[in-house]
Design an enzyme around this catalytic site. Sequence first.
Site, PDB file in Angstrom:
ATOM      1  N   SER A   1     -32.590 -53.894 -18.168  1.00  0.00           N
ATOM      2  CA  SER A   1     -31.743 -54.699 -17.276  1.00  0.00           C
ATOM      3  C   SER A   1     -32.332 -54.840 -15.871  1.00  0.00           C
ATOM      4  O   SER A   1     -33.029 -53.961 -15.365  1.00  0.00           O
ATOM      5  CB  SER A   1     -30.350 -54.067 -17.165  1.00  0.00           C
ATOM      6  OG  SER A   1     -29.702 -54.087 -18.410  1.00  0.00           O
TER       7      SER A   1
ATOM      8  N   GLU B   1     -24.928 -52.085 -22.746  1.00  0.00           N
ATOM      9  CA  GLU B   1     -25.514 -52.411 -24.056  1.00  0.00           C
ATOM     10  C   GLU B   1     -24.838 -53.616 -24.715  1.00  0.00           C
ATOM     11  O   GLU B   1     -24.586 -53.633 -25.921  1.00  0.00           O
ATOM     12  CB  GLU B   1     -25.523 -51.179 -24.967  1.00  0.00           C
ATOM     13  CG  GLU B   1     -26.542 -50.160 -24.492  1.00  0.00           C
ATOM     14  CD  GLU B   1     -26.958 -49.144 -25.539  1.00  0.00           C
ATOM     15  OE1 GLU B   1     -27.065 -49.505 -26.725  1.00  0.00           O
ATOM     16  OE2 GLU B   1     -27.187 -47.981 -25.155  1.00  0.00           O
TER      17      GLU B   1
ATOM     18  N   GLN C   1      11.317 -40.747 -30.175  1.00  0.00           N
ATOM     19  CA  GLN C   1      10.762 -41.725 -31.099  1.00  0.00           C
ATOM     20  C   GLN C   1       9.845 -42.726 -30.393  1.00  0.00           C
ATOM     21  O   GLN C   1       8.806 -43.124 -30.935  1.00  0.00           O
ATOM     22  CB  GLN C   1      11.889 -42.482 -31.813  1.00  0.00           C
ATOM     23  CG  GLN C   1      11.384 -43.405 -32.921  1.00  0.00           C
ATOM     24  CD  GLN C   1      12.510 -44.170 -33.585  1.00  0.00           C
ATOM     25  OE1 GLN C   1      13.117 -45.031 -32.967  1.00  0.00           O
ATOM     26  NE2 GLN C   1      12.801 -43.842 -34.844  1.00  0.00           N
TER      27      GLN C   1
END
Length: 436
Positions: free
Chosen positions: A178, A416, A332
């Site tokens: 890069s 990447e 929950q």
Amino acid sequence: MASIARALRPLARSATASSRKVRPSFAKSAPQIRCLSATAPRRDIDISEIPPTPISHLSETENLMADSVSKFAQEVILPKAREMDEAEAMDPAVVEQLFEQGLMGIEIPEEYGGSGMNFTSAIIAIEELARIDPSVSVMCDVHNTLCNTAILKWGSEKQKKELLPRLATNTVASFCLSEPVSGSDAFAMATKAVKTENGYKINGGKMWITNSMESDVFIVFANLDPSKKYKGITAFIVEKGTPGFSIAKKEKKLGIKASSTCVINFDDVEIPKENLLGKEFEGYKYAIGLLNEGRIGIAAQMTGLALGAFENAARYAYNDRKQFGKLIGEFQGMQHQMAQAWVEIQAARALVYNASRKKEAGQDFVRDAAMAKLYASQVAGKVSSQAVEWMGGMGFVREGLAEKFFRDSKIGAIYEGTSNIQLQTIAKDLQKQYTN
């Protein structure tokens, strides 16, 4: 702590020996698969008679690798993870122990001092390290999947004999592709090389280079003939200390702060002709193949990070944090969030391990690697963010690892190959598949 690699070598040798006994009867007539991989297709194993197994199934060696690296990460890296993040530097003792454990030469053959294991073993190590510290994980990842593979695949015999024993035992490497205006468009690079009487001269600069503070060996891509555009790109090996080579700036980052990321300058850096890696004008092919494989490693880093963030928060939710007289893990609403997160983590891991196995089998895995990296980075970002919320104030402070995992996760969508690049890779492959 005994070396992980030393303990696992007998099992790895046994597995390799047994696999060589099986020869495919259809090998000569089988169609040749072309894929942009830095690893040659496997021709020594007939998998047609092997019963299907779960994607997550690991061999005995791979299971032991996971257990051993997990123990190493818990005992050696965890006590230093926060300190290294605050200091924005890798503890040299951690680097030394990565080498001692054989984790910096996982695929390097034993004859060169490496561990002699398979690609999936490297993926397992990267994932397990990331469950504790993604900074350490990416050091191991880049060194193994990009740099070691480059030398193994395209290095001359002299380069292999000189470099691989060092890379396996005491020398960190960096992958220099890069540049400031050459990130996603990696082949728009401005760094140039010219031939000299004795070798080559390199001028230019690189940016966002991982491991650069710790490295002594650099795989450098430069354009040897700009008239050829990206087809002029050539790969070279440059050693730290070469006149004209300098590390100009260490970046201060949002996440993976212990991992060094630097700007590197090349000012009339002269290297001998023996430092050419592979062939002239083949560098763009090498870079494509290596990055396709490296994306599986980054995907494993992200699944490891997601697992680490989830486990850290789940233990707190199920055992410590109470609201309205109940552990929050008993509500929950919390249970459903955690269940959904777990499903997404396991789906991402399935993509990672499928891509890894396809690579080992010599099949075309480019789309699979892109899917794994794209989704794993998305899951890592989502789960690490939720984990901070599940832990409330304890997730927001810098006492624990929750906020660190959250910060570290962002890089997965960037390096990447950004998420948009992964989508483009997948889309192009689908278009090719479905166009009449």
